[in-house]
Design a protein around this motif. Structure first.
Motif, PDB file in Angstrom:
ATOM      1  N   GLU A 280       0.828  -1.215   0.000  1.00 28.55           N
ATOM      2  CA  GLU A 280       0.000   0.000   0.000  1.00 28.55           C
ATOM      3  C   GLU A 280       0.853   1.252   0.000  1.00 28.55           C
ATOM      4  OE1 GLU A 280      -2.455  -0.361   3.396  1.00 28.55           O
ATOM      5  OE2 GLU A 280      -3.753  -1.935   2.537  1.00 28.55           O
ATOM      6  N   GLN A 281       1.961   1.203   0.759  1.00 26.53           N
ATOM      7  CA  GLN A 281       2.863   2.359   0.805  1.00 26.53           C
ATOM      8  C   GLN A 281       3.492   2.609  -0.550  1.00 26.53           C
ATOM      9  OE1 GLN A 281       5.758   2.183   3.931  1.00 26.53           O
ATOM     10  NE2 GLN A 281       7.010   3.823   3.085  1.00 26.53           N
ATOM     11  N   GLN A 282       3.921   1.524  -1.221  1.00 24.38           N
ATOM     12  CA  GLN A 282       4.516   1.666  -2.553  1.00 24.38           C
ATOM     13  C   GLN A 282       3.514   2.218  -3.563  1.00 24.38           C
ATOM     14  OE1 GLN A 282       5.982  -2.268  -3.320  1.00 24.38           O
ATOM     15  NE2 GLN A 282       7.943  -1.938  -2.257  1.00 24.38           N
ATOM     16  N   GLN A 283       2.255   1.741  -3.477  1.00 24.97           N
ATOM     17  CA  GLN A 283       1.220   2.246  -4.388  1.00 24.97           C
ATOM     18  C   GLN A 283       0.967   3.734  -4.160  1.00 24.97           C
ATOM     19  OE1 GLN A 283      -2.157  -0.295  -3.687  1.00 24.97           O
ATOM     20  NE2 GLN A 283      -1.301  -2.010  -4.917  1.00 24.97           N
ATOM     21  N   ALA A 284       0.929   4.148  -2.873  1.00 24.32           N
ATOM     22  CA  ALA A 284       0.724   5.570  -2.554  1.00 24.32           C
ATOM     23  C   ALA A 284       1.861   6.418  -3.104  1.00 24.32           C
ATOM     24  CB  ALA A 284       0.596   5.749  -1.044  1.00 24.32           C
ATOM     25  N   GLU A 285       3.100   5.920  -2.969  1.00 21.44           N
ATOM     26  CA  GLU A 285       4.247   6.670  -3.485  1.00 21.44           C
ATOM     27  C   GLU A 285       4.180   6.774  -5.003  1.00 21.44           C
ATOM     28  OE1 GLU A 285       7.647   4.673  -2.021  1.00 21.44           O
ATOM     29  OE2 GLU A 285       7.511   5.483   0.021  1.00 21.44           O
ATOM     30  N   GLN A 286       3.748   5.695  -5.675  1.00 21.88           N
ATOM     31  CA  GLN A 286       3.612   5.731  -7.132  1.00 21.88           C
ATOM     32  C   GLN A 286       2.556   6.751  -7.556  1.00 21.88           C
ATOM     33  OE1 GLN A 286       2.791   1.750  -8.368  1.00 21.88           O
ATOM     34  NE2 GLN A 286       4.919   1.021  -8.038  1.00 21.88           N
ATOM     35  N   GLN A 287       1.445   6.790  -6.827  1.00 20.53           N
ATOM     36  CA  GLN A 287       0.385   7.763  -7.151  1.00 20.53           C
ATOM     37  C   GLN A 287       0.874   9.192  -6.951  1.00 20.53           C
ATOM     38  OE1 GLN A 287      -2.906   6.589  -4.675  1.00 20.53           O
ATOM     39  NE2 GLN A 287      -3.379   4.752  -5.929  1.00 20.53           N
ATOM     40  N   GLN A 288       1.646   9.409  -5.861  1.00 22.88           N
ATOM     41  CA  GLN A 288       2.190  10.748  -5.637  1.00 22.88           C
ATOM     42  C   GLN A 288       3.137  11.151  -6.756  1.00 22.88           C
ATOM     43  OE1 GLN A 288       3.996  10.788  -1.774  1.00 22.88           O
ATOM     44  NE2 GLN A 288       2.035  10.661  -0.647  1.00 22.88           N
ATOM     45  N   GLN A 289       3.948  10.205  -7.197  1.00 22.61           N
ATOM     46  CA  GLN A 289       4.867  10.503  -8.287  1.00 22.61           C
ATOM     47  C   GLN A 289       4.118  10.840  -9.575  1.00 22.61           C
ATOM     48  OE1 GLN A 289       8.151  10.796  -8.305  1.00 22.61           O
ATOM     49  NE2 GLN A 289       8.443  10.271  -6.143  1.00 22.61           N
ATOM     50  N   GLN A 290       3.075  10.066  -9.848  1.00 22.15           N
ATOM     51  CA  GLN A 290       2.272  10.333 -11.039  1.00 22.15           C
ATOM     52  C   GLN A 290       1.593  11.710 -10.960  1.00 22.15           C
ATOM     53  OE1 GLN A 290      -0.430   7.062 -11.347  1.00 22.15           O
ATOM     54  NE2 GLN A 290       1.159   5.581 -12.037  1.00 22.15           N
ATOM     55  N   ALA A 291       1.077  12.039  -9.765  1.00 25.73           N
ATOM     56  CA  ALA A 291       0.412  13.343  -9.588  1.00 25.73           C
ATOM     57  C   ALA A 291       1.396  14.484  -9.802  1.00 25.73           C
ATOM     58  CB  ALA A 291      -0.209  13.415  -8.192  1.00 25.73           C
ATOM     59  N   LYS A 292       2.600  14.346  -9.244  1.00 22.73           N
ATOM     60  CA  LYS A 292       3.620  15.377  -9.422  1.00 22.73           C
ATOM     61  C   LYS A 292       3.995  15.518 -10.892  1.00 22.73           C
ATOM     62  CE  LYS A 292       5.763  15.060  -4.860  1.00 22.73           C
ATOM     63  NZ  LYS A 292       6.992  14.723  -4.105  1.00 22.73           N
ATOM     64  N   HIS A 293       4.087  14.355 -11.581  1.00 16.09           N
ATOM     65  CA  HIS A 293       4.449  14.397 -12.992  1.00 16.09           C
ATOM     66  C   HIS A 293       3.361  15.098 -13.813  1.00 16.09           C
ATOM     67  CE1 HIS A 293       6.367  13.132 -16.686  1.00 16.09           C
ATOM     68  NE2 HIS A 293       5.191  12.625 -17.107  1.00 16.09           N
ATOM     69  N   GLN A 294       2.093  14.797 -13.497  1.00 15.71           N
ATOM     70  CA  GLN A 294       0.982  15.424 -14.214  1.00 15.71           C
ATOM     71  C   GLN A 294       0.947  16.927 -13.941  1.00 15.71           C
ATOM     72  OE1 GLN A 294      -2.484  13.264 -12.969  1.00 15.71           O
ATOM     73  NE2 GLN A 294      -1.969  11.432 -14.218  1.00 15.71           N
ATOM     74  N   GLU A 295       1.202  17.279 -12.655  1.00 15.13           N
ATOM     75  CA  GLU A 295       1.193  18.709 -12.293  1.00 15.13           C
ATOM     76  C   GLU A 295       2.300  19.462 -13.014  1.00 15.13           C
ATOM     77  OE1 GLU A 295       1.501  21.530  -8.285  1.00 15.13           O
ATOM     78  OE2 GLU A 295       1.487  19.333  -8.114  1.00 15.13           O
ATOM     79  N   ALA A 296       3.485  18.825 -13.082  1.00 10.58           N
ATOM     80  CA  ALA A 296       4.605  19.469 -13.776  1.00 10.58           C
ATOM     81  C   ALA A 296       4.305  19.622 -15.263  1.00 10.58           C
ATOM     82  CB  ALA A 296       5.876  18.646 -13.561  1.00 10.58           C
ATOM     83  N   SER A 297       3.671  18.599 -15.852  1.00 14.05           N
ATOM     84  CA  SER A 297       3.325  18.660 -17.272  1.00 14.05           C
ATOM     85  C   SER A 297       2.308  19.762 -17.538  1.00 14.05           C
ATOM     86  CB  SER A 297       2.760  17.305 -17.715  1.00 14.05           C
ATOM     87  OG  SER A 297       3.728  16.284 -17.552  1.00 14.05           O
ATOM     88  N   SER A 298       1.316  19.875 -16.624  1.00 10.41           N
ATOM     89  CA  SER A 298       0.285  20.922 -16.786  1.00 10.41           C
ATOM     90  C   SER A 298       0.888  22.315 -16.687  1.00 10.41           C
ATOM     91  CB  SER A 298      -0.794  20.731 -15.707  1.00 10.41           C
ATOM     92  OG  SER A 298      -1.748  21.751 -15.788  1.00 10.41           O
ATOM     93  N   THR A 299       1.782  22.500 -15.737  1.00  5.01           N
ATOM     94  CA  THR A 299       2.443  23.803 -15.571  1.00  5.01           C
ATOM     95  C   THR A 299       3.255  24.155 -16.804  1.00  5.01           C
ATOM     96  OG1 THR A 299       2.590  23.410 -13.182  1.00  5.01           O
ATOM     97  CG2 THR A 299       4.028  25.109 -14.107  1.00  5.01           C
ATOM     98  N   LEU A 300       3.918  23.158 -17.355  1.00  4.67           N
ATOM     99  CA  LEU A 300       4.724  23.397 -18.549  1.00  4.67           C
ATOM    100  C   LEU A 300       3.836  23.780 -19.737  1.00  4.67           C
ATOM    101  CD1 LEU A 300       7.475  23.332 -19.897  1.00  4.67           C
ATOM    102  CD2 LEU A 300       7.129  20.890 -20.347  1.00  4.67           C
ATOM    103  N   ASN A 301       2.702  23.127 -19.842  1.00  5.04           N
ATOM    104  CA  ASN A 301       1.788  23.462 -20.935  1.00  5.04           C
ATOM    105  C   ASN A 301       1.260  24.884 -20.793  1.00  5.04           C
ATOM    106  OD1 ASN A 301       2.112  20.943 -22.048  1.00  5.04           O
ATOM    107  ND2 ASN A 301       0.355  20.035 -20.962  1.00  5.04           N
ATOM    108  N   ASP A 302       0.924  25.278 -19.562  1.00  2.00           N
ATOM    109  CA  ASP A 302       0.444  26.652 -19.315  1.00  2.00           C
ATOM    110  C   ASP A 302       1.512  27.660 -19.669  1.00  2.00           C
ATOM    111  OD1 ASP A 302      -1.911  25.572 -18.473  1.00  2.00           O
ATOM    112  OD2 ASP A 302      -1.453  25.721 -16.320  1.00  2.00           O
ATOM    113  N   PHE A 303       2.746  27.340 -19.294  1.00  2.00           N
ATOM    114  CA  PHE A 303       3.845  28.241 -19.593  1.00  2.00           C
ATOM    115  C   PHE A 303       4.045  28.392 -21.100  1.00  2.00           C
ATOM    116  CE2 PHE A 303       8.362  28.860 -20.487  1.00  2.00           C
ATOM    117  CZ  PHE A 303       8.581  30.069 -19.846  1.00  2.00           C
ATOM    118  N   GLU A 304       3.937  27.319 -21.834  1.00  2.00           N
ATOM    119  CA  GLU A 304       4.097  27.364 -23.287  1.00  2.00           C
ATOM    120  C   GLU A 304       2.972  28.180 -23.931  1.00  2.00           C
ATOM    121  OE1 GLU A 304       6.434  26.373 -25.268  1.00  2.00           O
ATOM    122  OE2 GLU A 304       7.712  25.516 -23.699  1.00  2.00           O
TER     123      GLU A 304
END
Length: 319
Positions: A280-304
């Motif tokens: 469960e801990q590993q799954q939570a960490e994977q979800q957090q990583q995915q969320a951070k990646h999506q957030e970073a991608s969204s910010t980059l798109n807004d910046f572009e």
């Protein structure tokens, strides 16, 4: 009168050789009679040692007897054997060489030494010498007058130490067969020579080992069979009752061990068991990583997008 040789007469004429210097030389006069007789008996057994191939690389003949075995040969107790050996050693008639752990010491019989006084003794005829020829005296005292001798004199006549070949113990004969009688390879002979004391103590017959070796020839190599033989002689606790049964077990154990060594062993596949809480801990960490990646991608798109708008405005102003 028969001129044929008679076995009983020949047996009655056997005797031990007792050196005269034991009674004339000052070096040996103080020896006890037990020590003198022991020397004569051991000297008579030199031929037995030769048959057993008990001689070293220099050709010097030795004996392989423990104190108990010497006591049986000399018909005396163990303390008496030790006393006799000390006497002979002190008189420089016996030499003992230690051979290491679990091996019988080698006993070397040394020749007595004569000086000129002993030589002079040979030149002087005995005062009580009779005119009867020595051969006639010997004959009259042994074979011809054997039946007329007193009982105590009859008992005094000795057999020689080849020991009626029964006292020579058939065990000793069978333990050390001559090299022509044995088809054992040299590697097995070395093991037997190394364990001579065990063979004698347990009365193990070499012919039994030879027959067992021939019956199992091909199952093991000579060196592998020698390992099994050495293990049986050196590692078996207590007395070996049946060398054949002991060797059969040792050969079978050796064969199984060799088969195990030749069989490839596959590595077992280990499947790691992950605890539920860790999963469960590993799954939570994977979800957090995915969320951070999506957030970073969204910010980059807004910046572009914002960058594109700025460029479009600058283009309009220029035009």
């Amino acid at each position: 009168m028969s001129r044929k040789y008679n076995v009983q007469e020949e047996a009655a004429e056997r005797f031990y050789r007792l050196p005269k210097v034991f009674f004339t030389n000052e070096q040996y006069k103080k020896l006890s009679n037990d020590a003198k007789i022991a020397f004569a008996i051991l000297q008579d057994r030199l031929e037995l040692s030769i048959r057993n191939r008990w001689f070293d690389t220099d050709g010097n003949i030795y004996f392989l007897y423990g104190n108990q075995e010497l006591g049986d040969i000399l018909n005396c107790s163990k303390p008496t054997v030790i006393k006799i050996k000390k006497e002979l050693h002190k008189a420089e008639l016996l030499e003992e060489k230690r051979m290491g752990l679990s091996q019988s010491n080698r006993l070397y019989l040394l020749r007595p030494v004569a000086d000129f006084s002993d030589v002079d003794e040979l030149k002087q005829p005995s005062e009580d010498a009779e005119t009867l020829a020595p051969q006639q005296k010997l004959k009259s005292f042994t074979s011809r007058s054997q039946n007329s001798l007193p009982q105590e004199v009859k008992k005094f006549n000795t057999n020689d130490t080849e020991l009626s070949d029964t006292d020579l113990s058939d065990t000793e004969k069978s333990i050390y067969p001559s090299q022509n009688e044995s088809d054992l390879p040299s590697v097995l002979v070395e093991v037997l020579e190394k364990n001579q004391k065990r063979l004698m103590d347990d009365e193990i017959k070499v012919i039994d080992i030879l027959n067992h070796y021939k019956a199992h020839h091909g199952i093991l190599t000579d060196y592998q069979y020698a390992d099994a033989l050495q293990y049986s002689l050196e590692r078996t606790p207590g007395r070996i009752i049946s060398i054949t049964a002991r060797l059969t077990k040792a050969v079978e154990d050796k064969r199984k061990w060799l088969n195990q060594q030749n069989t490839p062993v596959s590595e077992p596949v280990r499947k790691e068991i992950i605890p539920e809480w860790l999963r469960e801990q590993q799954q939570a960490e994977q979800q957090q990583q995915q969320a951070k990646h999506q957030e970073a991608s969204s910010t980059l798109n807004d910046f572009e997008a914002e960058k594109q708008q700025i460029l479009e405005r600058l283009q309009k102003r220029k035009s």
